[in-house]
Design an enzyme around this catalytic site. Sequence first.
Site, PDB file in Angstrom:
ATOM      1  N   CYS A 144     -43.068 -80.887  30.247  1.00  0.00           N
ATOM      2  CA  CYS A 144     -42.803 -82.343  30.222  1.00  0.00           C
ATOM      3  C   CYS A 144     -42.093 -82.759  31.506  1.00  0.00           C
ATOM      4  O   CYS A 144     -42.567 -83.610  32.229  1.00  0.00           O
ATOM      5  CB  CYS A 144     -41.965 -82.701  29.012  1.00  0.00           C
ATOM      6  SG  CYS A 144     -42.874 -82.466  27.488  1.00  0.00           S
TER       7      CYS A 144
ATOM      8  N   ARG B 234     -43.722 -86.234  32.671  1.00  0.00           N
ATOM      9  CA  ARG B 234     -44.956 -86.865  32.183  1.00  0.00           C
ATOM     10  C   ARG B 234     -44.771 -87.498  30.822  1.00  0.00           C
ATOM     11  O   ARG B 234     -45.512 -88.419  30.438  1.00  0.00           O
ATOM     12  CB  ARG B 234     -46.108 -85.844  32.124  1.00  0.00           C
ATOM     13  CG  ARG B 234     -45.882 -84.760  31.108  1.00  0.00           C
ATOM     14  CD  ARG B 234     -47.080 -83.888  30.818  1.00  0.00           C
ATOM     15  NE  ARG B 234     -46.714 -82.917  29.811  1.00  0.00           N
ATOM     16  CZ  ARG B 234     -46.687 -83.128  28.511  1.00  0.00           C
ATOM     17  NH1 ARG B 234     -47.054 -84.293  28.013  1.00  0.00           N
ATOM     18  NH2 ARG B 234     -46.301 -82.194  27.660  1.00  0.00           N
TER      19      ARG B 234
ATOM     20  N   ASN C  76     -32.259 -84.483  29.166  1.00  0.00           N
ATOM     21  CA  ASN C  76     -32.910 -84.155  30.435  1.00  0.00           C
ATOM     22  C   ASN C  76     -32.132 -84.731  31.621  1.00  0.00           C
ATOM     23  O   ASN C  76     -31.988 -84.072  32.651  1.00  0.00           O
ATOM     24  CB  ASN C  76     -34.361 -84.672  30.465  1.00  0.00           C
ATOM     25  CG  ASN C  76     -35.298 -83.908  29.534  1.00  0.00           C
ATOM     26  OD1 ASN C  76     -36.138 -84.497  28.851  1.00  0.00           O
ATOM     27  ND2 ASN C  76     -35.189 -82.585  29.480  1.00  0.00           N
TER      28      ASN C  76
ATOM     29  N   HIS D 207     -41.327 -92.739  25.247  1.00  0.00           N
ATOM     30  CA  HIS D 207     -41.649 -93.138  23.870  1.00  0.00           C
ATOM     31  C   HIS D 207     -40.513 -92.912  22.875  1.00  0.00           C
ATOM     32  O   HIS D 207     -39.644 -92.072  23.082  1.00  0.00           O
ATOM     33  CB  HIS D 207     -42.911 -92.405  23.383  1.00  0.00           C
ATOM     34  CG  HIS D 207     -42.879 -90.924  23.630  1.00  0.00           C
ATOM     35  ND1 HIS D 207     -43.429 -90.348  24.751  1.00  0.00           N
ATOM     36  CD2 HIS D 207     -42.360 -89.901  22.907  1.00  0.00           C
ATOM     37  CE1 HIS D 207     -43.259 -89.040  24.704  1.00  0.00           C
ATOM     38  NE2 HIS D 207     -42.593 -88.737  23.590  1.00  0.00           N
ATOM     39  N   ILE D 208     -40.587 -93.676  21.795  1.00  0.00           N
ATOM     40  CA  ILE D 208     -39.676 -93.507  20.663  1.00  0.00           C
ATOM     41  C   ILE D 208     -40.554 -93.184  19.457  1.00  0.00           C
ATOM     42  O   ILE D 208     -41.511 -93.919  19.159  1.00  0.00           O
ATOM     43  CB  ILE D 208     -38.852 -94.784  20.412  1.00  0.00           C
ATOM     44  CG1 ILE D 208     -37.995 -95.120  21.655  1.00  0.00           C
ATOM     45  CG2 ILE D 208     -37.967 -94.627  19.171  1.00  0.00           C
ATOM     46  CD1 ILE D 208     -37.271 -96.460  21.568  1.00  0.00           C
TER      47      ILE D 208
HETATM   48  O1  LIG Z   1     -37.772 -81.527  28.199  1.00  0.00           O
HETATM   49  C1  LIG Z   1     -38.507 -82.120  27.372  1.00  0.00           C
HETATM   50  C2  LIG Z   1     -39.489 -81.467  26.657  1.00  0.00           C
HETATM   51  C3  LIG Z   1     -40.247 -82.173  25.782  1.00  0.00           C
HETATM   52  N1  LIG Z   1     -40.073 -83.512  25.603  1.00  0.00           N
HETATM   53  C4  LIG Z   1     -40.906 -84.226  24.600  1.00  0.00           C
HETATM   54  C5  LIG Z   1     -41.835 -85.301  25.066  1.00  0.00           C
HETATM   55  C6  LIG Z   1     -42.851 -85.375  23.932  1.00  0.00           C
HETATM   56  O2  LIG Z   1     -42.320 -86.171  22.867  1.00  0.00           O
HETATM   57  C7  LIG Z   1     -42.955 -83.929  23.466  1.00  0.00           C
HETATM   58  C8  LIG Z   1     -44.149 -83.210  24.048  1.00  0.00           C
HETATM   59  O3  LIG Z   1     -45.331 -83.692  23.499  1.00  0.00           O
HETATM   60  P1  LIG Z   1     -46.647 -83.997  24.396  1.00  0.00           P
HETATM   61  O4  LIG Z   1     -47.659 -84.467  23.395  1.00  0.00           O
HETATM   62  O5  LIG Z   1     -47.045 -82.701  25.042  1.00  0.00           O
HETATM   63  O6  LIG Z   1     -46.285 -85.051  25.407  1.00  0.00           O
HETATM   64  O7  LIG Z   1     -41.760 -83.298  23.930  1.00  0.00           O
HETATM   65  C9  LIG Z   1     -39.073 -84.166  26.288  1.00  0.00           C
HETATM   66  O8  LIG Z   1     -38.847 -85.392  26.117  1.00  0.00           O
HETATM   67  N2  LIG Z   1     -38.325 -83.455  27.177  1.00  0.00           N
END
Ligand SMILES: O=c1ccn([C@H]2C[C@H](O)[C@@H](COP(=O)(O)O)O2)c(=O)[nH]1
Length: 276
Positions: free
Chosen positions: A157, A177, A188, A218-219
């Site tokens: 991510c 992403r 993060n 997103h939420i």
């Molecule tokens: O460091 C991180 C790791 C993961 N995330 C979150 C963002 C998404 O809600 C999910 C991953 O799902 P995808 O469908 O692969 O996007 O994990 C985060 O915020 N920070």
Amino acid sequence: MSYADERFIQNCKDILAHGTWDTDQAVRPRWDDGSPAHTIKLFGVVNRYDLRKEFPVQTIRKMAFKSSLDELLWIWQKKSNNIHDLNSHIWDAWADENGSIGKAYGYQLGVKHVYPEGEFDQVDRVLYDLKHNPASRRIITSIYNHHDLYEMALYPCAWSMTFNVTGRTLNAILNQRSQDMLTANGWNVMQYAALVHMLARVSGLEAGELVHVIADAHIYDRHVPIVEEIIARKPYEAPTLWMDPAVDDFYAFTRDSLKLEGYQCHPLDVKIPVAV
Ligand SMILES: O=c1ccn([C@H]2C[C@H](O)[C@@H](COP(=O)(O)O)O2)c(=O)[nH]1
Ligand SMILES: Nc1nc(=O)c2c([nH]1)NC[C@@H]1CN(c3ccc(C(=O)N[C@@H](CCC(=O)O)C(=O)O)cc3)CN21
């Protein structure tokens, strides 16, 4: 008010007021009862944190700074992809029977690559360039390696860092992403802010700006009431970051080498469910 609170509150208000729900679409993540975990999202959220002014940590809920630092060191210093090297359970749901999350995160940073100066992994290449080529515009890490995606339990991510030295100041861009705002935005931001501080220290530089570029902010549906409750709280001022003055080698930092002094915060009184 802590600047990290200000950005989080504004980002969440923007997402809730102007975001788009994916309720009509097939989504990958699931709640623990098997139902789809839908989100409301905004594309292209950018936040700039000036690390010279204050350390970016939210106060409207208690943030697990030490755990977030532990995960960062797991990825950037131990370069591990095994949850047995991690002191929390945050990655348990994505690990196989041996504890591996596949060729993700720490694994990618630990792979050695050939350069004119010899072989380096991505972290050692950054450390080398910050010392020897600070004027370089090529100080970048990237773990979104398509070649290995099929062997990752979850695609990265927070997938790229761009480091840029301006004068004696170390600035950085974190490219993300996908961001689960409630579970991991504050998490993060504080862990990558700590990374910039650590890299600046061992390179003889000052920590400057952290620019956080989020593609999909997103939420999750089940997080909305919790977000609404915590963004209505009254934030405190940001605490001060303390770093052990004796550490001048990136590989000598531990999760006790950094502390938040005078951290005042609201308690986190609910367990936040994490979509898998
Ligand atoms: O460091 C991180 C790791 C993961 N995330 C979150 C963002 C998404 O809600 C999910 C991953 O799902 P995808 O469908 O692969 O996007 O994990 C985060 O915020 N920070
Ligand atoms: N849906 C989803 N959201 C995420 O944020 C996320 C994933 N999946 N998958 C991979 C990692 C795991 N992440 C996580 C998962 C849980 C916590 C968490 O429970 N944090 C608590 C306690 C941490 C502790 O001290 O053990 C917190 O209060 O911050 C944090 C990050 C971030 N990532």
